[in-house]
Design an enzyme around this catalytic site. Structure first.
Site, PDB file in Angstrom:
ATOM      1  N   PRO A  29     -31.697 -33.632 -55.338  1.00 26.53           N
ATOM      2  CA  PRO A  29     -31.405 -33.623 -56.760  1.00 26.53           C
ATOM      3  C   PRO A  29     -32.672 -33.792 -57.576  1.00 26.53           C
ATOM      4  CG  PRO A  29     -30.351 -35.474 -55.605  1.00 26.53           C
ATOM      5  CD  PRO A  29     -31.400 -34.919 -54.744  1.00 26.53           C
ATOM      6  N   GLU A  30     -32.938 -32.827 -58.392  1.00 27.22           N
ATOM      7  CA  GLU A  30     -34.003 -32.948 -59.375  1.00 27.22           C
ATOM      8  C   GLU A  30     -33.314 -33.203 -60.717  1.00 27.22           C
ATOM      9  OE1 GLU A  30     -36.963 -29.849 -59.064  1.00 27.22           O
ATOM     10  OE2 GLU A  30     -36.389 -29.392 -57.012  1.00 27.22           O
TER      11      GLU A  30
END
Length: 281
Positions: A2-3
DNA sequence: CCGCGATCCTGGGGGC
DNA sequence: TGCCCCCAGGATCGCG
């Protein structure tokens, strides 16, 4: 995994349950994730009403009515899912905890929120809301790329004099907070800038282009629900679909959509960089 | 200051 | 089927 866009997608999915909701009970099924859970983790959450659910870089922040904030980071493989959303009088039945379902919050509304993290690079902490900015996790964090203070000027100032490759500088959370491998590659391609360039060598027009493309790529990814390579899910279980819009990430050997040359893969700081050597200068 | 490699974990995919 | 090796969206640390 997850960015920033994935975390923002998760925040939006959790907000209806969290904001204004009361945590009736909480459960941590193991003593730690990446780090040990903080002291009295369950007790400090139980009975607390959530006043707001915010995001800073890749962190989710749930402000509690106790004056404390629950800090959550998804690491590489963390995800949340919302279960048992009340539909009229009928609540979904409680299932068996799945593999790697490490944390569960039961809200007074009857909705349950489950945190799953196979690799356990994620972590949770609780800290005083008023002192969050001084917390070690946040004290050194760089500018928020979707915040009002981010633009060509802010970008220029964090890249000024930096001899490290552009790729490394953009991944450095102390300069800009929230970008990861995917969106750094995508933004550099969109701005036609080589990941190998010294970060401090950008001309003003290039910095302007890069600032604009960083923002544009992140906003487009959020709009698409993030990118699902393997683990990322929106909180209702649906996949993100920005991965279908990748121009370079994970596309080694494919044709660059801009100039037709073959996309290359290089390794920088031990991590894959995907780029087009023909049009990224 | 800088780049690099190792490290924390599990699981998926490819090669054999 | 199975095994082994490599790879992965993050982030920190110590080394040279």
């Amino acid at each position: 995994m997850p960015e920033l866009p994935e975390v923002e997608t998760v925040r939006r999915g959790l907000a209806p349950t969290f904001v204004g909701g009361t945590i009736a009970s909480a459960e941590a099924r193991r003593p730690d994730l990446r780090f040990p859970f903080p002291a009295r983790f369950v007790a400090r959450l139980t009975g607390r009403r959530v006043a707001d659910l915010r995001r800073r870089a890749k962190y989710l922040l749930a402000d509690l009515d106790s004056g404390e904030t629950l800090i959550m980071h998804l690491g590489m493989s963390g995800s949340f899912r919302v279960e048992g959303a009340p539909v009229g009088e009928f609540y979904h039945p409680r299932g068996q905890p799945g593999t790697h379902d490490h944390v569960e919050f039961a809200f007074a509304s009857g909705v349950r929120v489950v945190y799953n993290d196979p690799r356990r690079f994620g972590f949770m902490d609780i800290a005083e809301t008023a002192k969050l900015e001084a917390h070690p996790l946040f004290a050194g964090l760089g500018v928020e790329p979707l915040g009002p203070e981010f633009g060509p000027g802010a970008l220029a100032s964090v890249l000024e004099g930096v001899r490290a490759p552009l790729k490394a500088a953009l991944l450095d959370q102390r300069r800009i907070a929230g970008l990861g491998n995917i969106y750094v590659c995508e933004a550099m391609h969109a701005a036609r800038l080589s990941p190998l360039r010294a970060a401090g060598s950008l001309k003003p027009a290039e910095t302007r282009r890069l600032a604009q493309e960083i923002r544009r790529v992140l906003e487009a990814a959020i709009e698409a629900g993030g990118s699902t390579l393997r683990d990322h899910r929106q909180t209702d279980g649906t996949l993100g679909y920005f991965q279908h819009a990748f121009a370079v990430y994970d596309r080694e050997g494919a044709a660059c959509g801009h100039c037709g040359a073959l996309i290359l893969r290089a390794v920088q700081s031990g991590r894959s960089t995907f780029y087009c050597a023909a049009c990224q200068k």
